[in-house]
Design a protein around this motif. Structure first.
Motif, PDB file in Angstrom:
ATOM      1  N   MET A   1      74.185 -26.559  27.440  1.00 14.78           N
ATOM      2  CA  MET A   1      74.117 -25.099  27.511  1.00 14.78           C
ATOM      3  C   MET A   1      73.422 -24.645  28.798  1.00 14.78           C
ATOM      4  O   MET A   1      73.816 -23.642  29.400  1.00 14.78           O
ATOM      5  CB  MET A   1      73.409 -24.532  26.275  1.00 14.78           C
ATOM      6  N   LEU A   2      72.402 -25.380  29.230  1.00 13.44           N
ATOM      7  CA  LEU A   2      71.713 -25.057  30.482  1.00 13.44           C
ATOM      8  C   LEU A   2      72.656 -25.216  31.673  1.00 13.44           C
ATOM      9  O   LEU A   2      72.707 -24.351  32.562  1.00 13.44           O
ATOM     10  CB  LEU A   2      70.482 -25.955  30.657  1.00 13.44           C
ATOM     11  N   ILE A   3      73.425 -26.292  31.696  1.00 11.30           N
ATOM     12  CA  ILE A   3      74.379 -26.516  32.790  1.00 11.30           C
ATOM     13  C   ILE A   3      75.412 -25.398  32.824  1.00 11.30           C
ATOM     14  O   ILE A   3      75.759 -24.888  33.897  1.00 11.30           O
ATOM     15  CB  ILE A   3      75.041 -27.908  32.649  1.00 11.30           C
ATOM     16  N   LEU A   4      75.903 -24.989  31.676  1.00 10.44           N
ATOM     17  CA  LEU A   4      76.882 -23.898  31.638  1.00 10.44           C
ATOM     18  C   LEU A   4      76.259 -22.579  32.086  1.00 10.44           C
ATOM     19  O   LEU A   4      76.909 -21.783  32.769  1.00 10.44           O
ATOM     20  CB  LEU A   4      77.472 -23.769  30.233  1.00 10.44           C
ATOM     21  N   SER A   5      75.001 -22.345  31.738  1.00 14.25           N
ATOM     22  CA  SER A   5      74.325 -21.127  32.179  1.00 14.25           C
ATOM     23  C   SER A   5      74.119 -21.110  33.686  1.00 14.25           C
ATOM     24  O   SER A   5      74.308 -20.079  34.340  1.00 14.25           O
ATOM     25  CB  SER A   5      72.973 -20.990  31.479  1.00 14.25           C
TER      26      SER A   5
END
Length: 95
Positions: free
Chosen positions: A9-13
Motif C-alpha cells: 500500500m505504501l508503494i502504491l501511495s
C-alpha cells in the motif's frame, strides 16, 4: 504478513504521489509557470520522466493518438486505484 500488505500500500501511495506531481509539473511547464531551463526544475522533471516512463510506455502503445493529450497517467492512476481496491478486499490473505 500484515507488513507485506502495508508495504504494498505504501508503494502504491508513493506511485500515486509521483504521478500526480509529474502531471501537475507538466501543466506548470506548459503554461510557463516553471521554466525547464532552471537546473532544479529540469532535474526534477527529467528524473520523474525517467522514473515513470516504464509505466506510461506500454499504455501509450495501446491508446490511440488523442491529438496531443496524453491519457496514460490517468490510466495508470486508475490501475493503481484498482490494485488498492483488490488488496483491501483481499487483506485476509495477508493476515
Amino acid at each position: 504478513m500484515t507488513s507485506l500488505y502495508q508495504i504494498l500500500m505504501l508503494i502504491l501511495s508513493v506511485a500515486k504521489f509521483l504521478i500526480l506531481a509529474h502531471f501537475i509539473m507538466s501543466w506548470l511547464i506548459s503554461f510557463q509557470v516553471l521554466n525547464i531551463r532552471q537546473p532544479l526544475v529540469a532535474q526534477i522533471w527529467y528524473g520523474l520522466s525517467r522514473l515513470l516512463e516504464p509505466l506510461y510506455a506500454p499504455i501509450r502503445r495501446i491508446l490511440p493518438p488523442m491529438g496531443g493529450i496524453d491519457l496514460s497517467p490517468l490510466v495508470v492512476l486508475i490501475g493503481i486505484y484498482a490494485l488498492e481496491i483488490i488488496l483491501r478486499n483481499n487483506v485476509a490473505v495477508f493476515l
